[in-house]
Design an enzyme around this catalytic site. Structure first.
Site, mmCIF file in Angstrom:
data_model
loop_
_atom_site.group_PDB
_atom_site.id
_atom_site.type_symbol
_atom_site.label_atom_id
_atom_site.label_comp_id
_atom_site.label_asym_id
_atom_site.label_seq_id
_atom_site.Cartn_x
_atom_site.Cartn_y
_atom_site.Cartn_z
ATOM 1 N N CYS A 1 0.837 -1.199 0.000
ATOM 2 C CA CYS A 1 0.000 0.000 0.000
ATOM 3 C C CYS A 1 0.877 1.256 0.000
ATOM 4 O O CYS A 1 0.668 2.177 -0.797
ATOM 5 C CB CYS A 1 -0.929 -0.030 1.219
ATOM 6 S SG CYS A 1 -2.152 1.283 1.234
ATOM 7 N N CYS A 2 1.889 1.302 0.875
ATOM 8 C CA CYS A 2 2.808 2.463 0.907
ATOM 9 C C CYS A 2 3.562 2.577 -0.413
ATOM 10 O O CYS A 2 3.833 3.683 -0.890
ATOM 11 C CB CYS A 2 3.817 2.321 2.046
ATOM 12 S SG CYS A 2 3.187 2.768 3.676
ATOM 13 N N CYS B 1 -1.252 8.565 7.397
ATOM 14 C CA CYS B 1 -2.607 8.249 6.960
ATOM 15 C C CYS B 1 -3.483 7.927 8.181
ATOM 16 O O CYS B 1 -3.020 7.299 9.143
ATOM 17 C CB CYS B 1 -2.585 7.046 6.029
ATOM 18 S SG CYS B 1 -1.742 7.370 4.473
ATOM 19 N N CYS C 1 -3.596 4.367 9.458
ATOM 20 C CA CYS C 1 -2.370 3.747 9.986
ATOM 21 C C CYS C 1 -1.718 4.568 11.090
ATOM 22 O O CYS C 1 -0.544 4.385 11.384
ATOM 23 C CB CYS C 1 -1.362 3.558 8.855
ATOM 24 S SG CYS C 1 -1.972 2.517 7.531
ATOM 25 N N CYS D 1 7.443 4.146 6.130
ATOM 26 C CA CYS D 1 6.674 3.810 4.929
ATOM 27 C C CYS D 1 7.581 3.296 3.828
ATOM 28 O O CYS D 1 7.108 2.719 2.853
ATOM 29 C CB CYS D 1 5.907 5.022 4.447
ATOM 30 S SG CYS D 1 6.953 6.421 4.040
#
Ligand code: SF4
Length: 239
Positions: free
Chosen positions: A125-126, A208, A211, A235
């Site tokens: 995702c990162c 985010c 997170c 990240c």
């Protein structure tokens, strides 16, 4: 030193050492002046809009009013962060602030990789929402600025003023490496800078919304980042 050409491709280890020894003798503004003198508009500040970023923006603005700033807009930031960005745009109107979006919308990401990828595979995702967009944002740049501080975490303890950055084939310039958390807040309060109100609610480091959790007073500032995973504290931009 100012007559030398600095680029990731040409700098050798001893060049970094020499420049870092030189920059260590000056102050933070000297580092920023050096960086803009060397790289001009090919210098990009990758801004998180955290507390350190407020200091960075204020200092950068003293050196280069139309500095290029990129915010990696993952579409998952807190609403307070977006409000802060608008405040910064009003206070520093000449800055060129780009909100860089990932290639995939959240819906496309869910279709291709499953729902809530930040839970099932936060590294991917990162990678999709931060690292790839930064690669694109740094295309054509020679160097990038970051507000990293050495005392933020053990993974940042050896950061220098200028650092070779093989991940982005670039030079990473970090003017705040020697600043403490108290230094950052003294500067913010002294100059009455805007900042993210979440800092007053237990969030020393803000990423985010999905997170980031608040942490206890005095706990490691990055403990609330990816708290739902085991061991992830970065990240990938800086590791
Ligand atoms: S911080 Fe979380 S939501 Fe944001 S890009 Fe990384 S894994 Fe995805």
């Amino acid at each position: 030193m100012s007559n030398q050409t600095f680029s990731y491709a040409t700098l050798a280890e001893q060049d970094y050492q020499q420049v870092n020894e030189h920059l260590a003798k000056g102050d933070t503004l000297d580092t920023l002046k050096w960086a803009y003198q060397q790289f001009g508009e090919k210098l990009v500040y990758a801004c998180s809009f955290g507390a350190e970023a407020m200091v960075m923006i204020d200092l950068i603005y003293k050196v280069r009013k139309d500095a290029k700033i990129v915010f990696l807009d993952t579409n998952k930031h807190f609403k307070e962060t977006y409000t802060l960005i608008d405040e910064v745009k009003s206070r520093y109107p000449e800055l060129q602030i780009e909100l860089k979006l990932p290639d995939l919308t959240l819906e496309q990401q869910a279709q291709q990789h499953g729902d809530e990828l930040w839970k099932s595979n936060p590294d991917l995702c990162c990678n999709l929402r931060k690292i790839k967009p930064l690669h694109e944002a740094l295309d054509g740049a020679q160097a990038w600025l970051s507000g990293l501080r050495r005392d933020q975490s053990p993974t940042r303890a050896n950061t220098e003023y200028i650092n070779p950055d093989p991940k982005f084939s670039s030079i990473k310039v970090c003017p705040l490496i020697h600043w403490t958390w108290d230094d950052v807040w003294n500067y913010i309060k002294t100059f009455q800078l805007p900042y993210n109100p979440l800092h007053d609610q237990g969030y020393p480091s803000i990423g985010c919304e999905t997170c980031t959790l608040p942490v206890e007073d005095g706990a490691d500032s990055r403990l609330g980042r990816w708290a739902h995973t085991t061991g992830k504290t970065e990240c990938g931009l800086h590791s």
